[in-house]
Design an enzyme around this catalytic site. Structure first.
Site, PDB file in Angstrom:
ATOM      1  N   GLU A 124      65.245  50.344  81.113  1.00  9.34           N
ATOM      2  CA  GLU A 124      65.889  50.768  79.844  1.00  9.34           C
ATOM      3  C   GLU A 124      66.229  52.185  80.106  1.00  9.34           C
ATOM      4  OE1 GLU A 124      63.461  48.795  80.064  1.00  9.34           O
ATOM      5  OE2 GLU A 124      63.618  47.059  78.312  1.00  9.34           O
ATOM      6  N   CYS A 155      59.673  48.232  75.915  1.00 12.50           N
ATOM      7  CA  CYS A 155      58.635  48.658  75.442  1.00 12.50           C
ATOM      8  C   CYS A 155      58.660  49.796  74.519  1.00 12.50           C
ATOM      9  CB  CYS A 155      57.579  49.173  76.698  1.00 12.50           C
ATOM     10  SG  CYS A 155      58.272  50.641  77.235  1.00 12.50           S
TER      11      CYS A 155
HETATM   12  N1  THU Z   1      59.386  47.045  82.359  1.00 14.64           N
HETATM   13  C1  THU Z   1      60.616  47.758  82.059  1.00 14.64           C
HETATM   14  O1  THU Z   1      61.521  47.860  82.776  1.00 14.64           O
HETATM   15  N2  THU Z   1      61.117  47.517  80.746  1.00 14.64           N
HETATM   16  C2  THU Z   1      60.230  47.363  79.664  1.00 14.64           C
HETATM   17  O2  THU Z   1      60.636  47.725  78.587  1.00 14.64           O
HETATM   18  C3  THU Z   1      59.152  46.711  79.936  1.00 14.64           C
HETATM   19  C4  THU Z   1      58.476  46.750  81.429  1.00 14.64           C
HETATM   20  C5  THU Z   1      59.044  47.284  83.522  1.00 14.64           C
HETATM   21  C6  THU Z   1      57.917  48.359  84.050  1.00 14.64           C
HETATM   22  C7  THU Z   1      57.227  47.696  85.060  1.00 14.64           C
HETATM   23  O3  THU Z   1      57.642  48.030  86.483  1.00 14.64           O
HETATM   24  C8  THU Z   1      57.319  46.245  84.911  1.00 14.64           C
HETATM   25  O4  THU Z   1      58.307  46.070  84.354  1.00 14.64           O
HETATM   26  C9  THU Z   1      56.040  45.460  84.635  1.00 14.64           C
HETATM   27  O5  THU Z   1      55.466  46.023  83.408  1.00 14.64           O
END
Ligand code: THU
Length: 160
Positions: free
Chosen positions: A75, A112
């Protein structure tokens, strides 16, 4: 004592039929960009596609690192990339998809906390709500603005 309740509305759909043509393309592009994720440590591929008010679609994917905190979520990659290319064009919508364990998860994955904060900043910056579209295997969830994903958010008003 005063009790304050904060309500968030989430819309749930079973198909892309309820979305506009440009949103359908946004959703499709998000799924296609999953192949570009760099996620060798988590094997959790995330893709976020950003729809701008000028019709441009910018995709970003998660970028991991052996030093874990140095990586970045899809994101934020997508939003920062879009804002760097088009610093004056408001963000209209964001579509997020995930591929993990050889499948698309049933439950759509929400952004997140740190990504929510960045999305709120982007809404503040352009004075424009961002429609958040979370894509699962069979269901798609929609939240009408990032601010409703982050109640009691910190923003520029507190720095005045
Ligand atoms: N991740 C995202 O790209 N977006 C989120 O909102 C949650 C987590 C990614 C970070 C990491 O590369 C993987 O997902 C596992 O946490």
């Amino acid at each position: 004592m005063k009790k304050i309740e904060i309500k968030t509305t989430v819309l749930e759909y079973n198909s892309v039929d309820n979305f506009s043509e440009e949103e359908k393309i946004l959703i499709q592009k998000s799924k296609e960009a999953l192949k570009n994720a760099y996620a060798p440590y988590s094997n959790f591929r995330v893709s976020a596609s950003v729809l701008l008010e000028n019709g441009e679609i910018i995709c970003g994917t998660n970028q991991e690192n052996a030093a874990y905190p140095s990586g970045l979520c899809a994101e934020r990659v997508a939003i920062f990339y879009a804002n760097s290319l088009f610093p004056t064009v408001p963000v209209k919508a964001l579509a997020v998809s995930v591929f993990a364990k050889n499948d698309f998860p049933e439950s759509p994955t929400p952004p997140c906390g740190a990504c929510r904060q960045v999305l709120v900043e982007t809404e503040t910056r352009f004075k424009n709500p961002i429609k958040i579209i979370l894509i699962g295997k069979n269901i798609i969830r929609v939240i009408e603005s990032a601010k409703s994903l982050l109640p009691l958010h910190f923003d520029d008003k507190f720095l005045d």
